[in-house]
Design a protein around this motif. Structure first.
Motif, PDB file in Angstrom:
ATOM      1  N   LEU A  69     -58.043  45.855  75.483  1.00  0.00           N
ATOM      2  CA  LEU A  69     -59.212  45.152  76.012  1.00  0.00           C
ATOM      3  C   LEU A  69     -58.834  44.015  76.953  1.00  0.00           C
ATOM      4  CD1 LEU A  69     -62.196  44.967  76.141  1.00  0.00           C
ATOM      5  CD2 LEU A  69     -62.236  43.752  73.978  1.00  0.00           C
ATOM      6  N   PHE A  70     -57.810  43.238  76.580  1.00  0.00           N
ATOM      7  CA  PHE A  70     -57.410  42.102  77.420  1.00  0.00           C
ATOM      8  C   PHE A  70     -57.093  42.570  78.845  1.00  0.00           C
ATOM      9  CE2 PHE A  70     -54.505  39.009  79.206  1.00  0.00           C
ATOM     10  CZ  PHE A  70     -55.044  37.795  78.821  1.00  0.00           C
ATOM     11  N   THR A  71     -56.198  43.560  78.921  1.00  0.00           N
ATOM     12  CA  THR A  71     -55.839  44.106  80.228  1.00  0.00           C
ATOM     13  C   THR A  71     -57.063  44.655  80.956  1.00  0.00           C
ATOM     14  OG1 THR A  71     -53.743  44.735  79.263  1.00  0.00           O
ATOM     15  CG2 THR A  71     -54.252  45.661  81.390  1.00  0.00           C
ATOM     16  N   SER A  72     -57.977  45.265  80.192  1.00  0.00           N
ATOM     17  CA  SER A  72     -59.136  45.879  80.835  1.00  0.00           C
ATOM     18  C   SER A  72     -60.076  44.840  81.449  1.00  0.00           C
ATOM     19  CB  SER A  72     -59.898  46.736  79.823  1.00  0.00           C
ATOM     20  OG  SER A  72     -59.056  47.745  79.331  1.00  0.00           O
ATOM     21  N   PHE A  73     -60.166  43.660  80.841  1.00  0.00           N
ATOM     22  CA  PHE A  73     -60.937  42.586  81.474  1.00  0.00           C
ATOM     23  C   PHE A  73     -60.236  42.139  82.751  1.00  0.00           C
ATOM     24  CE2 PHE A  73     -62.716  41.333  77.146  1.00  0.00           C
ATOM     25  CZ  PHE A  73     -63.977  41.813  77.441  1.00  0.00           C
ATOM     26  N   GLN A  74     -58.924  41.982  82.663  1.00  0.00           N
ATOM     27  CA  GLN A  74     -58.169  41.507  83.822  1.00  0.00           C
ATOM     28  C   GLN A  74     -58.355  42.420  85.018  1.00  0.00           C
ATOM     29  OE1 GLN A  74     -54.247  41.212  82.028  1.00  0.00           O
ATOM     30  NE2 GLN A  74     -54.176  39.054  82.568  1.00  0.00           N
ATOM     31  N   THR A  75     -58.287  43.728  84.760  1.00  0.00           N
ATOM     32  CA  THR A  75     -58.309  44.655  85.880  1.00  0.00           C
ATOM     33  C   THR A  75     -59.717  45.084  86.243  1.00  0.00           C
ATOM     34  OG1 THR A  75     -58.048  46.501  84.371  1.00  0.00           O
ATOM     35  CG2 THR A  75     -56.043  45.545  85.267  1.00  0.00           C
ATOM     36  N   GLY A  76     -60.684  44.782  85.384  1.00  0.00           N
ATOM     37  CA  GLY A  76     -62.054  45.155  85.704  1.00  0.00           C
ATOM     38  C   GLY A  76     -62.458  46.525  85.203  1.00  0.00           C
ATOM     39  N   VAL A  77     -61.653  47.162  84.343  1.00  0.00           N
ATOM     40  CA  VAL A  77     -62.066  48.431  83.737  1.00  0.00           C
ATOM     41  C   VAL A  77     -63.359  48.216  82.946  1.00  0.00           C
ATOM     42  CG1 VAL A  77     -61.468  50.157  81.996  1.00  0.00           C
ATOM     43  CG2 VAL A  77     -59.779  49.456  83.674  1.00  0.00           C
ATOM     44  N   VAL A  78     -63.476  47.073  82.256  1.00  0.00           N
ATOM     45  CA  VAL A  78     -64.760  46.675  81.685  1.00  0.00           C
ATOM     46  C   VAL A  78     -65.087  45.260  82.153  1.00  0.00           C
ATOM     47  CG1 VAL A  78     -64.769  48.113  79.629  1.00  0.00           C
ATOM     48  CG2 VAL A  78     -63.674  45.881  79.556  1.00  0.00           C
ATOM     49  N   GLU A  79     -66.393  44.909  82.059  1.00  0.00           N
ATOM     50  CA  GLU A  79     -66.826  43.612  82.589  1.00  0.00           C
ATOM     51  C   GLU A  79     -67.442  42.709  81.525  1.00  0.00           C
ATOM     52  OE1 GLU A  79     -67.965  45.811  86.774  1.00  0.00           O
ATOM     53  OE2 GLU A  79     -69.288  45.812  85.046  1.00  0.00           O
ATOM     54  N   GLY A  80     -67.602  43.237  80.324  1.00  0.00           N
ATOM     55  CA  GLY A  80     -68.207  42.406  79.297  1.00  0.00           C
ATOM     56  C   GLY A  80     -67.953  42.963  77.921  1.00  0.00           C
ATOM     57  N   SER A  81     -68.334  42.164  76.906  1.00  0.00           N
ATOM     58  CA  SER A  81     -68.167  42.640  75.540  1.00  0.00           C
ATOM     59  C   SER A  81     -69.180  41.939  74.674  1.00  0.00           C
ATOM     60  CB  SER A  81     -66.758  42.333  75.024  1.00  0.00           C
ATOM     61  OG  SER A  81     -66.657  40.960  74.727  1.00  0.00           O
ATOM     62  N   LYS A  82     -69.280  42.363  73.425  1.00  0.00           N
ATOM     63  CA  LYS A  82     -70.146  41.678  72.469  1.00  0.00           C
ATOM     64  C   LYS A  82     -69.292  41.269  71.279  1.00  0.00           C
ATOM     65  CE  LYS A  82     -72.859  45.462  70.911  1.00  0.00           C
ATOM     66  NZ  LYS A  82     -73.343  44.687  69.841  1.00  0.00           N
ATOM     67  N   ASN A  83     -68.888  40.023  71.268  1.00  0.00           N
ATOM     68  CA  ASN A  83     -68.021  39.508  70.214  1.00  0.00           C
ATOM     69  C   ASN A  83     -68.455  38.102  69.827  1.00  0.00           C
ATOM     70  OD1 ASN A  83     -65.690  41.253  71.957  1.00  0.00           O
ATOM     71  ND2 ASN A  83     -65.765  41.521  69.754  1.00  0.00           N
ATOM     72  N   GLY A  84     -67.930  37.648  68.700  1.00  0.00           N
ATOM     73  CA  GLY A  84     -68.127  36.249  68.331  1.00  0.00           C
ATOM     74  C   GLY A  84     -67.174  35.362  69.116  1.00  0.00           C
ATOM     75  N   ILE A  85     -67.492  34.065  69.154  1.00  0.00           N
ATOM     76  CA  ILE A  85     -66.699  33.147  69.983  1.00  0.00           C
ATOM     77  C   ILE A  85     -65.274  33.016  69.464  1.00  0.00           C
ATOM     78  CG2 ILE A  85     -67.486  31.084  68.706  1.00  0.00           C
ATOM     79  CD1 ILE A  85     -66.735  31.216  72.460  1.00  0.00           C
ATOM     80  N   THR A  86     -65.089  33.057  68.131  1.00  0.00           N
ATOM     81  CA  THR A  86     -63.726  32.845  67.632  1.00  0.00           C
ATOM     82  C   THR A  86     -62.815  34.014  68.009  1.00  0.00           C
ATOM     83  OG1 THR A  86     -64.598  33.534  65.487  1.00  0.00           O
ATOM     84  CG2 THR A  86     -64.121  31.220  65.755  1.00  0.00           C
ATOM     85  N   ASP A  87     -63.368  35.238  68.004  1.00  0.00           N
ATOM     86  CA  ASP A  87     -62.563  36.380  68.454  1.00  0.00           C
ATOM     87  C   ASP A  87     -62.236  36.259  69.932  1.00  0.00           C
ATOM     88  OD1 ASP A  87     -62.205  37.693  66.109  1.00  0.00           O
ATOM     89  OD2 ASP A  87     -63.977  38.968  66.305  1.00  0.00           O
ATOM     90  N   ILE A  88     -63.236  35.825  70.700  1.00  0.00           N
ATOM     91  CA  ILE A  88     -63.031  35.689  72.143  1.00  0.00           C
ATOM     92  C   ILE A  88     -61.901  34.699  72.429  1.00  0.00           C
ATOM     93  CG2 ILE A  88     -64.090  34.758  74.248  1.00  0.00           C
ATOM     94  CD1 ILE A  88     -66.707  36.012  73.369  1.00  0.00           C
ATOM     95  N   MET A  89     -61.934  33.575  71.731  1.00  0.00           N
ATOM     96  CA  MET A  89     -60.897  32.572  71.979  1.00  0.00           C
ATOM     97  C   MET A  89     -59.565  33.009  71.369  1.00  0.00           C
ATOM     98  SD  MET A  89     -62.531  30.698  73.885  1.00  0.00           S
ATOM     99  CE  MET A  89     -61.278  29.470  74.260  1.00  0.00           C
TER     100      MET A  89
END
Ligand code: NA
Ligand code: NA
Lengths: 492, 329, 191
Positions: free
Chosen positions: B178-198
């Protein structure tokens, strides 16, 4: 008590038990002795769960891509290209061998594929030119460790998977170290030319076959497009630049690339040009893989499947070197080699259970940290440990077993996670070419018919070069981190 | 100790699950006067995902494990009721509902039946607060803003239906990629809690816009091997049960405390937080309506469970409102 | 001895060959499924829910069906430097020990595997369904047991191969016969 699994495991593998069984038997026996056989369930389930993972799919795909490239004559074109560039130097074919490995590394993710593909072609050719067979086999083995250092890389996918790092960052981090290994080996060949009585420099005759119409225009286009992209990358374009200005820049870059291509055309002979053109399509693979990953078209795992498709498309439709009849055997070979690797990964994940239950990592970390708390010294020690491990264990299983033990210690000490990942991957990859348990050596021996022991002796100076590179990587973080941080994958 | 409980929690010891289990261990060992020892394993050596953990509980390799609602959905599909958006008003309502009663009893009975009597639901706490939409592209104020974005979901029908209902494109990406996919734009969003995001450092990969729509309560379901708890003497069974109550209370409190720091870090890293107005939240709820019907008709036992939750939620709201009324009067 | 070994060798040869055909198809399908997903997501902006799991399903079956062939052809990585130092008789005795050790692992695995599969009937796959809607019925979710079976089938094959090797080893130990390559054998190189 549980900690006895380790000596037991070592005894099992040293007497020749297949590693897959040894990794299950030693924890299983210890659980039986300590009356905790309910944990056998864990071992079994982890064998399964270890294999049931999406990122691991890259392994069969890269195997398949490698097989396709060999069958489809792509490997041959890379060798011809290398020969056109470096064949005229002293020890020309040795240099060609190394350069081919660097180029091949951009297409394949495994060292063994590199050894068998390039070795079967270059070792006989080198012998014919007057190189000794053991030298030819040794340089093939030594240079093929570049395969999994330069992306794509099966080993780095495993590391990223086990440690939760970004695959793209690892891939980018491997580029400079891989080239360094290659350059180091080339220098070594140059310096040792007299000692090994390498053939004198002579002119290389290039006899390229003519290109088909389709391939001619495809490579014509690709060369210009790549050059255009390269020139455009230097254009002063920002997010705010209006579209028309961007188009203007792109147009200028396109013209510039055509002019550059024409100038290059003047500078070289028609044969040289033809050889380069024949390498244009194969060399598009790394561009496609890295470009696709960085451009957000696909994930690193998916990139492996795209590499398969590309290798198939060009060898089937453009080069017409692959027949449908040959396809099943290509698929079969890829499937059977990947099944053994996947089983090993599964067993190694099961093995991790007992590593954790025995508290070995904590104890080992405590012991190592007790020796010294100087990170530089610790890095030196850890390189020694990794090198010794690499002598006995394959890079993949070694990463799965040791990564979770070692990486946290060093990350706590302030070593960048990607930097440590590269140190570990390169060190263990070099281990593939060291005796007594060096897969690359075995394959080199099988391909050349030379004894493993004699290749192992001849390879020593080259191993020394690789060890020097390992220490450069260890103590100069920029080597691993500059490229990924340039692309924004690492904050450093 | 006469009895040993082997507990597995996820790999991160900074997690609220770990806070909960520390409380549980301390309580159970003290209250049982040492008759029960609790052995905690943080990491993935016993199981790495919901299905594996439930298996381990079922076959007795571990005694206690936690799953999220989507993690346990493979065997207990109706627990995805927590992924249904906007059914519980806020933390206080959720905590009142989960304290016990018909809804929790229904889930427990269904789970025991579906696992052939092997797995018992002990309590439901929280892990990571609420799910919110976060993305790398723009501030999302209303459903129209999210339309067209590629939103990462787990491989499960319900979250995908929700994303589709909002006009976005659900994209299954494995967590490690997922991390790489945000960086490269394979995906543009997610639905997570803030602690997971951080915790996963997603803002470094470009995830800079969060909309606090609170569309799903991140329930943490704690399971125990049924045979194991039945094998304890009655008084110790009560001790274990009380231990789970203490655990639940700890996991209710912990995410709230942790979220403060996480949101601060998020904003300091240049992140943008948007709190939707009441009207905008209603618009989200209306847009998500098809998901409720989908849940009723596609999930085994879905109708029964969703009705129980709606009823429990209404009861809780009424109770809280009346308590609030009394407090101010 | 031949009377036992030859039929087993014959049966194994055909069984494993069939397994390899399926595994070969599986790896090809894996590639196609992943490419389809890339196309659906990047070009059509509508990713499919099932390719991830379907490709893993195929990979596991590929592994389970290929593993026995790999074992039979000597593709399981092992360090044979030590056994190369031994003479024929002591080498065979050492090998007998290794085969028995491996067999013990496999036999335990067979028992554990049954339990694993049994638990798999409890679990639905998260995205794989048998698409019965095309004949107007409700789609049925695939049970995870169908995935779990792949590895179990692999272990069954490994047991059979192990027994074949064991019998040959014993025969060689008590006579002068030598078994060469097994039928169908091709050169294996593992990563
Ligand atoms: Na490579
Ligand atoms: Na080695």
């Amino acid at each position: 008590m549980l900690v006895w699994f380790l000596p037991l495991f070592l005894v099992f593998i040293l007497i020749g038990t297949p590693i897959f069984f040894a990794m299950l038997a030693s924890p299983g026996i210890l659980m039986w002795v300590t009356d905790t056989t309910r944990d056998w369930n864990l071992l079994y389930r982890n064998v399964y769960n270890g294999m049931d993972s999406f990122p691991l799919m890259a392994i069969p795909f890269f195997m398949l891509a490698g097989e396709l490239m060999n069958r489809g004559g792509i490997t041959m074109r890379l060798v011809a290209f290398s020969q056109a560039l470096m064949g005229h130097l002293r020890g020309g074919l040795a240099q060609v061998n190394i350069l081919s490995s660097i180029l091949f590394a951009g297409l394949s993710g495994s060292a063994v594929a590199d050894t068998s593909a390039l070795g079967s072609m270059l070792i006989p050719a080198m012998e014919k030119e007057g190189y000794s067979r053991r030298f030819a086999a040794a340089i093939t083995a030594a240079s093929s460790v570049i395969g999994p250092i330069i992306p794509p890389s099966g080993i780095m996918i495993i590391y990223a998977f086990v440690m939760g790092e970004s695959v793209a960052a690892l891939f980018l981090g491997g580029i400079v170290p891989g080239i360094l290994v290659g350059v180091g080996l080339m220098l070594a060949v140059r310096l040792l030319a007299d000692k090994y009585e390498l053939p004198a420099a002579h002119k290389v005759e290039l006899n390229p076959e003519p290109l088909s119409f389709v391939e001619y225009w495809l490579s014509f286009l690709l060369v210009r497009l790549n050059l255009t992209a390269l020139i455009y990358a230097f254009a002063p374009v920002t997010e705010e630049t209006p579209g028309t200005t961007k188009l203007l820049y792109a147009g200028a870059a396109l013209v510039g690339s055509h002019v550059a291509a024409l100038l290059m055309r003047r500078a070289v002979s028609p044969e040289f040009r033809s050889v380069c053109k024949r390498a244009a399509l194969p060399l598009q693979t790394p561009v496609l893989i890295l470009g696709g990953i960085l451009g957000g078209v696909f994930t690193p795992t998916e990139a492996a499947a795209v590499a398969v498709a590309y290798a198939f498309l060009i060898s089937f439709f453009v080069l017409r070197s692959l027949t449908l009849k040959a396809l099943p055997s290509v698929l079969m070979r890829a499937a059977i080699t990947s099944s053994t690797v996947l089983l090993l990964v599964g067993a190694a994940i099961a093995f991790k259970v007992i590593v954790a239950l025995s508290h070995l990592p904590e104890n080992m970390a405590e012991f190592v940290l007790g020796l010294t708390s100087n990170p530089l010294l610790l890095l030196f020690l850890i390189n020694l440990v990794l090198f010794i491990v690499g002598m006995f264990l394959d890079a993949g299983p070694a990463i799965i077993i040791l990564g979770p033990i070692l990486a946290p210690i060093f990350i706590d000490l302030g070593i960048h996670p990607i930097h440590f990942a590269i140190i570990m991957s390169v060190n263990l990859t070099v281990g593939l070419a060291t005796p007594p348990m060096g897969l690359v050596l075995f394959v080199a021996s099988a391909v050349s018919g030379e004894k493993v022991q004699s290749i192992a002796r001849t390879i020593l100076p080259f191993l020394l070069v690789e060890i020097i590179v390992i220490f450069m990587i260890t103590y100069i973080p920029a080597i691993s981190l500059a490229v990924p941080s340039f692309f924004g994958f690492v904050e450093w | 100790a006469d009895y040993n409980l082997r507990v597995q929690v996820g790999s991160n010891i900074n997690d609220e699950d770990y806070d909960g289990i520390v409380v549980f261990k301390d309580f159970v060992e003290a209250a049982s006067n040492g008759a029960i020892s609790v052995e905690v394993f943080a990491g993935t050596q016993f199981c790495a995902n919901g299905a594996e953990c439930l298996q381990s509980v079922a076959d007795g390799t571990i005694d206690v494990a936690m799953t999220t609602s989507s993690g346990g959905a493979g065997i207990f599909p109706y627990i995805q009721v927590f992924d249904l958006p906007y059914l519980m008003r806020d933390d206080r309502v959720a905590e009142e509902v989960l304290r016990g009663g018909d809804f929790v009893n229904l889930l427990r009975a269904k789970a025991l039946e579906d696992s052939g009597g092997a797995i018992r639901l002990m309590t439901i706490g929280n892990t990571g607060g609420w799910r919110n939409f976060a993305n790398t592209k723009r501030v999302v104020r209303e459903p129209a803003d999210i339309a067209g974005l590629k939103i990462r979901t787990v491989v499960a029908d319900l979250p995908q239906e929700l994303v589709k209902a909002l006009g976005a494109s659900p994209t299954p990406i494995p967590w490690p990629e997922l991390f790489t996919s945000f960086q490269t734009g394979v995906v543009e969003g997610s639905k997570n809690g803030i602690t997971d995001i951080m915790g996963m450092k997603f803002p470094e990969a470009g995830l800079q816009y969060i909309t606090l729509d609170g569309h799903a309560y991140m329930g943490a379901l704690w399971w125990m091997n049924n045979e194991k708890i039945q094998s304890l003497p009655a008084d110790l069974q009560h001790v274990v049960n009380n231990g789970f109550y203490a655990l639940q209370q700890a996991t209710f409190a912990s995410p709230k405390r942790k979220a403060i720091q996480a949101y601060q870090d998020f904003v300091e890293g240049g992140g943008n937080i948007y709190v939707p107005t009441v009207e905008q939240k209603t618009a989200f709820k209306d847009a998500a309506a098809p998901v409720y019907d989908w849940f009723r008709s596609n999930v085994r036992g879905g109708s029964e469970v969703i009705d129980a939750l709606i009823a429990a939620s209404a009861d809780a709201e009424a109770k809280i409102d009346s308590m609030n009324g009394m407090a101010i009067k | 001895m031949h009377l036992v070994i030859k039929p087993l060798e014959f049966v194994l040869t055909y069984l494993l060959r069939a397994g390899r055909y399926i595994a070969t198809a599986a790896i090809g399908l894996m590639v196609l499924i992943i490419l389809l997903q890339v196309f659906m997501r990047y070009v059509l902006n509508s990713a499919l829910p099932w390719p991830d799991e379907a490709a893993r399903f195929l990979m596991l079956w590929m592994t389970g069906l290929m593993a026995p062939s790999a074992y039979r052809w000597g593709g399981f990585v092992a360090i044979d430097t030590f056994s190369d130092l031994l003479g024929r008789r002591s080498g065979l005795i050492l090998n007998l020990f290794i085969l028995l050790l491996s067999l013990a692992v496999l036999v335990v695995a067979l028992q554990l595997g049954l339990k694993h599969i049994k638990s798999g009937w409890l679990f639905n796959s998260s995205s794989l369904k048998i698409p019965l809607q095309i004949i107007g019925e409700e789609p049925i979710r695939l049970k995870l047991a169908w995935m779990y079976m792949s590895v179990y089938v692999g272990f069954v094959g490994l047991v059979l191969v192990n027994i074949e090797m064991l019998l040959k080893n014993l025969h060689m130990l008590f006579s002068d016969v030598d078994y060469g390559d097994v039928p169908d054998q091709t050169v294996m190189s593992a990563e």
